[in-house]
Design an enzyme around this catalytic site. Structure first.
Site, mmCIF file in Angstrom:
data_model
loop_
_atom_site.group_PDB
_atom_site.id
_atom_site.type_symbol
_atom_site.label_atom_id
_atom_site.label_comp_id
_atom_site.label_asym_id
_atom_site.label_seq_id
_atom_site.Cartn_x
_atom_site.Cartn_y
_atom_site.Cartn_z
ATOM 1 N N GLU A 36 -47.972 -1.724 30.016
ATOM 2 C CA GLU A 36 -46.572 -1.732 30.488
ATOM 3 C C GLU A 36 -45.692 -1.968 29.263
ATOM 4 O OE1 GLU A 36 -44.524 -1.224 33.269
ATOM 5 O OE2 GLU A 36 -43.073 -1.636 31.670
ATOM 6 N N CYS A 44 -38.599 -1.232 40.944
ATOM 7 C CA CYS A 44 -38.337 -1.929 42.202
ATOM 8 C C CYS A 44 -37.966 -3.391 41.969
ATOM 9 C CB CYS A 44 -39.561 -1.826 43.111
ATOM 10 S SG CYS A 44 -39.419 -2.806 44.595
ATOM 11 N N CYS A 49 -34.898 -1.970 43.999
ATOM 12 C CA CYS A 49 -34.835 -2.518 45.357
ATOM 13 C C CYS A 49 -34.487 -4.011 45.432
ATOM 14 C CB CYS A 49 -36.182 -2.355 46.074
ATOM 15 S SG CYS A 49 -37.161 -0.940 45.582
ATOM 16 N N LYS A 52 -31.099 -5.166 43.798
ATOM 17 C CA LYS A 52 -30.063 -4.481 44.585
ATOM 18 C C LYS A 52 -29.863 -5.157 45.942
ATOM 19 C CE LYS A 52 -31.306 -1.544 47.423
ATOM 20 N NZ LYS A 52 -31.850 -0.252 47.797
ATOM 21 N N TYR A 179 -28.023 7.700 47.670
ATOM 22 C CA TYR A 179 -28.058 6.357 48.253
ATOM 23 C C TYR A 179 -27.759 5.270 47.236
ATOM 24 C CZ TYR A 179 -32.809 4.969 46.685
ATOM 25 O OH TYR A 179 -33.894 4.600 45.943
ATOM 26 N N ILE A 180 -28.158 5.476 45.982
ATOM 27 C CA ILE A 180 -27.915 4.426 44.983
ATOM 28 C C ILE A 180 -26.407 4.295 44.728
ATOM 29 C CG2 ILE A 180 -28.304 3.755 42.571
ATOM 30 C CD1 ILE A 180 -31.138 4.986 42.829
ATOM 31 N N GLU A 183 -24.833 2.674 47.852
ATOM 32 C CA GLU A 183 -25.163 1.253 47.989
ATOM 33 C C GLU A 183 -24.341 0.415 47.010
ATOM 34 O OE1 GLU A 183 -29.783 1.476 49.603
ATOM 35 O OE2 GLU A 183 -29.448 1.211 47.469
ATOM 36 N N GLY A 263 -28.555 11.131 39.224
ATOM 37 C CA GLY A 263 -29.923 11.652 39.170
ATOM 38 C C GLY A 263 -30.826 10.792 38.309
ATOM 39 N N ASP A 304 -42.890 7.654 41.338
ATOM 40 C CA ASP A 304 -41.695 8.433 40.983
ATOM 41 C C ASP A 304 -41.956 9.480 39.911
ATOM 42 O OD1 ASP A 304 -40.442 6.778 42.766
ATOM 43 O OD2 ASP A 304 -38.900 6.071 41.376
ATOM 44 N N ALA A 342 -34.645 2.913 54.758
ATOM 45 C CA ALA A 342 -33.339 2.299 54.984
ATOM 46 C C ALA A 342 -32.439 2.576 53.800
ATOM 47 C CB ALA A 342 -33.489 0.795 55.167
ATOM 48 N N HIS A 436 -32.050 -7.367 75.788
ATOM 49 C CA HIS A 436 -30.620 -7.536 76.019
ATOM 50 C C HIS A 436 -30.171 -8.945 75.683
ATOM 51 C CE1 HIS A 436 -26.790 -6.623 77.885
ATOM 52 N NE2 HIS A 436 -26.866 -7.773 78.512
ATOM 53 N N GLU A 441 -31.008 -1.928 71.978
ATOM 54 C CA GLU A 441 -31.385 -1.622 73.366
ATOM 55 C C GLU A 441 -30.855 -0.244 73.764
ATOM 56 O OE1 GLU A 441 -29.442 -3.797 76.697
ATOM 57 O OE2 GLU A 441 -28.233 -4.770 75.164
HETATM 58 C C1 LIG Z 1 -31.131 1.095 42.061
HETATM 59 C C2 LIG Z 1 -32.405 1.467 42.801
HETATM 60 C C3 LIG Z 1 -32.584 1.001 44.085
HETATM 61 C C4 LIG Z 1 -33.738 1.322 44.785
HETATM 62 N N1 LIG Z 1 -33.878 0.870 46.054
HETATM 63 C C5 LIG Z 1 -34.992 1.145 46.754
HETATM 64 C C6 LIG Z 1 -35.167 0.638 48.072
HETATM 65 O O1 LIG Z 1 -34.300 -0.038 48.618
HETATM 66 N N2 LIG Z 1 -36.320 0.921 48.715
HETATM 67 C C7 LIG Z 1 -37.306 1.667 48.132
HETATM 68 O O2 LIG Z 1 -38.362 1.888 48.757
HETATM 69 N N3 LIG Z 1 -37.153 2.176 46.886
HETATM 70 C C8 LIG Z 1 -36.028 1.931 46.188
HETATM 71 N N4 LIG Z 1 -35.885 2.418 44.914
HETATM 72 C C9 LIG Z 1 -36.949 3.288 44.357
HETATM 73 C C10 LIG Z 1 -38.118 2.469 43.838
HETATM 74 O O3 LIG Z 1 -37.656 1.481 42.949
HETATM 75 C C11 LIG Z 1 -39.120 3.388 43.146
HETATM 76 O O4 LIG Z 1 -39.481 4.409 44.032
HETATM 77 C C12 LIG Z 1 -40.391 2.645 42.729
HETATM 78 O O5 LIG Z 1 -40.087 1.568 41.880
HETATM 79 C C13 LIG Z 1 -41.351 3.616 42.039
HETATM 80 O O6 LIG Z 1 -42.479 2.927 41.579
HETATM 81 P P1 LIG Z 1 -43.369 3.536 40.414
HETATM 82 O O7 LIG Z 1 -44.580 2.660 40.314
HETATM 83 O O8 LIG Z 1 -43.557 4.970 40.604
HETATM 84 O O9 LIG Z 1 -42.493 3.406 39.084
HETATM 85 P P2 LIG Z 1 -41.708 2.200 38.445
HETATM 86 O O10 LIG Z 1 -41.540 1.082 39.387
HETATM 87 O O11 LIG Z 1 -40.489 2.782 37.832
HETATM 88 O O12 LIG Z 1 -42.679 1.674 37.306
HETATM 89 C C14 LIG Z 1 -42.960 2.425 36.162
HETATM 90 C C15 LIG Z 1 -43.269 1.483 35.024
HETATM 91 O O13 LIG Z 1 -43.848 2.226 33.955
HETATM 92 C C16 LIG Z 1 -43.377 1.702 32.729
HETATM 93 N N5 LIG Z 1 -43.546 2.748 31.719
HETATM 94 C C17 LIG Z 1 -42.897 3.935 31.636
HETATM 95 N N6 LIG Z 1 -43.406 4.684 30.626
HETATM 96 C C18 LIG Z 1 -44.394 3.935 30.052
HETATM 97 C C19 LIG Z 1 -45.313 4.164 28.970
HETATM 98 N N7 LIG Z 1 -45.309 5.300 28.301
HETATM 99 N N8 LIG Z 1 -46.175 3.170 28.654
HETATM 100 C C20 LIG Z 1 -46.188 2.004 29.344
HETATM 101 N N9 LIG Z 1 -45.360 1.747 30.377
HETATM 102 C C21 LIG Z 1 -44.481 2.708 30.739
HETATM 103 C C22 LIG Z 1 -41.922 1.365 33.031
HETATM 104 O O14 LIG Z 1 -41.432 0.394 32.111
HETATM 105 C C23 LIG Z 1 -42.037 0.816 34.452
HETATM 106 O O15 LIG Z 1 -42.214 -0.585 34.462
HETATM 107 C C24 LIG Z 1 -34.742 2.105 44.172
HETATM 108 C C25 LIG Z 1 -34.565 2.581 42.868
HETATM 109 C C26 LIG Z 1 -33.411 2.262 42.190
HETATM 110 C C27 LIG Z 1 -33.216 2.762 40.787
#
Ligand SMILES: Cc1cc2nc3c(=O)[nH]c(=O)nc-3n(C[C@H](O)[C@H](O)[C@H](O)COP(=O)(O)OP(=O)(O)OC[C@H]3O[C@@H](n4cnc5c(N)ncnc54)[C@H](O)[C@@H]3O)c2cc1C
Length: 453
Positions: A36, A44, A49, A52, A179-180, A183, A263, A304, A342, A436, A441
């Site tokens: 990491e 998240c 999440c 936020k 949504y971001i 929110e 995006g 993601d 949500a 109720h 409901e």
């Molecule tokens: C503002 C915001 C609000 C959100 N709200 C919600 C919500 O309410 N509900 C919901 O379900 N989802 C929400 N999401 C989406 C959710 O956060 C993501 O879908 C989720 O975190 C994806 O998880 P992941 O494991 O794919 O990636 P991530 O959680 O992004 O983790 C990827 C990790 O990889 C690390 N990394 C990247 N490249 C390298 C590399 N080359 N070497 C080592 N480490 C690396 C990064 O530092 C990061 O820690 C939100 C996102 C944002 C931006």
């Protein structure tokens, strides 16, 4: 014992990566390492999440305090201390990061606090130049917000910076309609910031049910967010300590901050993926099959970075399915159908299944819906309305979609989602006795369709 250093090397310690690593190591005994480059917990926990939602909670108090007066409470509101909140928020995130690190350690995962890239289909190269071999490599590097190129784009911030602002701006422009963006418009408006939102499309929250989007937009405006649809930024420039924004609607205004939420891009740049033979899509997302396997048999990708359904519980599901497939010999595809979700706008939305528009394209449907003023807020004198809506197949009577715009809609949709996922019909909903007096409901008392399509 294989010749590899590890059975699995996970790149990325976010929701998906941590889950896959700890389950593979803890439950199947695999030898697992994870790299990491930033903070454990990923988007998240650190910049998505969790912070936020805590900000949503913080932003809802002024309205609650106002309503408390209508309920007879003698309460005063002495303003919001951003520094105090931010300190508490950051210490909560530190605690959660510690939990994630602890989970990896407890399950015997070896962690590397550095960036990693793929050197070949079985080798990961760490930032310090060390190379580690693994039978399987799992890429779970997530995504990152991007600001499009235009004059002055470097003045914009993104959701990442919103949790670290030195002070709350007096005025904020949010660009985007997803949504971001929506929110954060609600959050900052609730915290007392003058919020303007530009979205180039005809309505915010593209892809969701039209009626629900319309109501959310209406309520956001009523709450004080200045929403401009069909509007985009042409250019921005520094003007003292403010940002001057020229818009496509011919206006020119000053804002303290401009946040872009238009995006996100998958984190695949300079990862050695294409060199190793992994195919990337148009947005740079890793192309995988239903088992999250890339075209290179030893390399998998989840979350993601694959740009399928970008939500935390989905990344976690994909991580679990990967472990089941690869380490338990039980090929398990991820089911991306009927995912309840949500949106923590104000008002909140909970949704599962098809929108009215998508369902109508698929088959003949009936729409059951009601919109009303909820008891708690109506008593306090608020004009706020909620929406409960079911999309029903005329042929099978199955509920194809459920859309709720209401306080607590996220909590409601988790449960309605079970019924919809099980294939419940409208008559199953009707057979269920109402609870109720509640808002939800209404979901079991919708007698006549409001229209067919
Ligand atoms: C503002 C915001 C609000 C959100 N709200 C919600 C919500 O309410 N509900 C919901 O379900 N989802 C929400 N999401 C989406 C959710 O956060 C993501 O879908 C989720 O975190 C994806 O998880 P992941 O494991 O794919 O990636 P991530 O959680 O992004 O983790 C990827 C990790 O990889 C690390 N990394 C990247 N490249 C390298 C590399 N080359 N070497 C080592 N480490 C690396 C990064 O530092 C990061 O820690 C939100 C996102 C944002 C931006």
């Amino acid at each position: 014992m294989s010749d590899f250093d590890y059975d699995l090397f996970v790149i990325g310690g976010g929701s998906g990566g941590v889950r896959a690593a700890r389950v593979a190591a803890g439950d199947t005994g695999a030898r697992v390492a994870l790299a990491e480059e930033d903070r454990y917990g990923g988007t998240c926990v650190i910049r998505g999440c969790v912070p936020k939602k805590l900000m949503v909670f913080a932003s809802e108090y002024p309205a609650m305090i106002e309503d408390a007066r209508a309920y007879g409470w003698d309460v005063a509101q002495d303003g919001f201390d951003w520094d105090a909140f931010k300190t508490r928020l950051q210490s909560e995130l530190d605690r959660l990061e510690g939990v994630y690190r602890g989970l990896l350690k407890k399950n015997g995962v070896e962690s590397f606090d550095q960036r990693a890239r793929i050197a070949d289909p079985h080798t990961v190269e760490l930032a310090d130049g060390t190379k580690k071999t693994a039978k399987h490599i799992l890429v779970a590097t997530g995504g990152w917000p991007v600001v499009p190129e235009f004059p002055g784009h470097e003045l914009a911030i993104t959701s990442n910076e919103m949790f670290h602002l030195d002070k709350l701006p007096e005025s904020l422009l949010i660009v985007g309609g997803g949504y971001i963006a929506c929110e954060f418009a609600g959050i900052m408006n609730g915290l007392g910031v003058q919020v303007t939102q530009f979205y180039r499309g005809a309505q915010i929250l593209r892809g969701f049910d039209d009626e629900a989007r319309g109501l959310i937009c209406e309520e956001m405006c009523q709450n004080g967010v200045d929403v401009h649809l069909g509007t985009n930024v042409l250019e921005m420039s520094r003007d003292g300590d403010k940002i001057r924004v020229k818009a496509t609607n011919g206006t020119e205004r000053l804002f303290d901050k401009v946040m872009y939420a238009t995006g996100r891009t998958p984190n695949t740049a300079d990862m050695g993926l294409e060199e190793a033979g992994v195919a990337l899509g148009r947005k740079g997302e890793i192309q995988v099959d239903e088992y999250s396997q890339t075209g290179v048999p030893s390399i998998y990708a989840i979350g993601d970075v694959t740009d399928r359904v970008n939500l935390t519980p989905v990344a976690i599901r994909e991580g679990m399915a990967f472990v089941e497939t690869v380490f338990r010999g039980n090929p398990t595809p991820v089911d991306h159908n009927l995912i309840p979700t949500a949106i923590f706008t104000q008002p909140e939305m909970g949704t599962v299944g098809l929108s009215e528009e998508d369902a109508a394209e698929q088959e003949p449907i009936e729409i059951y819906a009601t919109s009303f003023r909820p008891m708690q807020q109506a008593f306090a004198g608020r004009a706020q309305r909620v929406l409960m809506k079911l999309i029903v197949s005329k042929a099978s009577r199955k509920v194809l979609g459920c859309h709720i715009v209401a306080p607590g809609a996220g909590e409601m949709i988790q449960l309605a989602g079970i019924a919809v996922k099980m294939g419940a019909t409208k008559e199953d909903f009707d057979r269920t006795v109402a609870v109720h007096p509640t808002m939800s409901e209404e979901l079991v008392t919708l007698r006549q369709p409001v229209r067919s399509a």
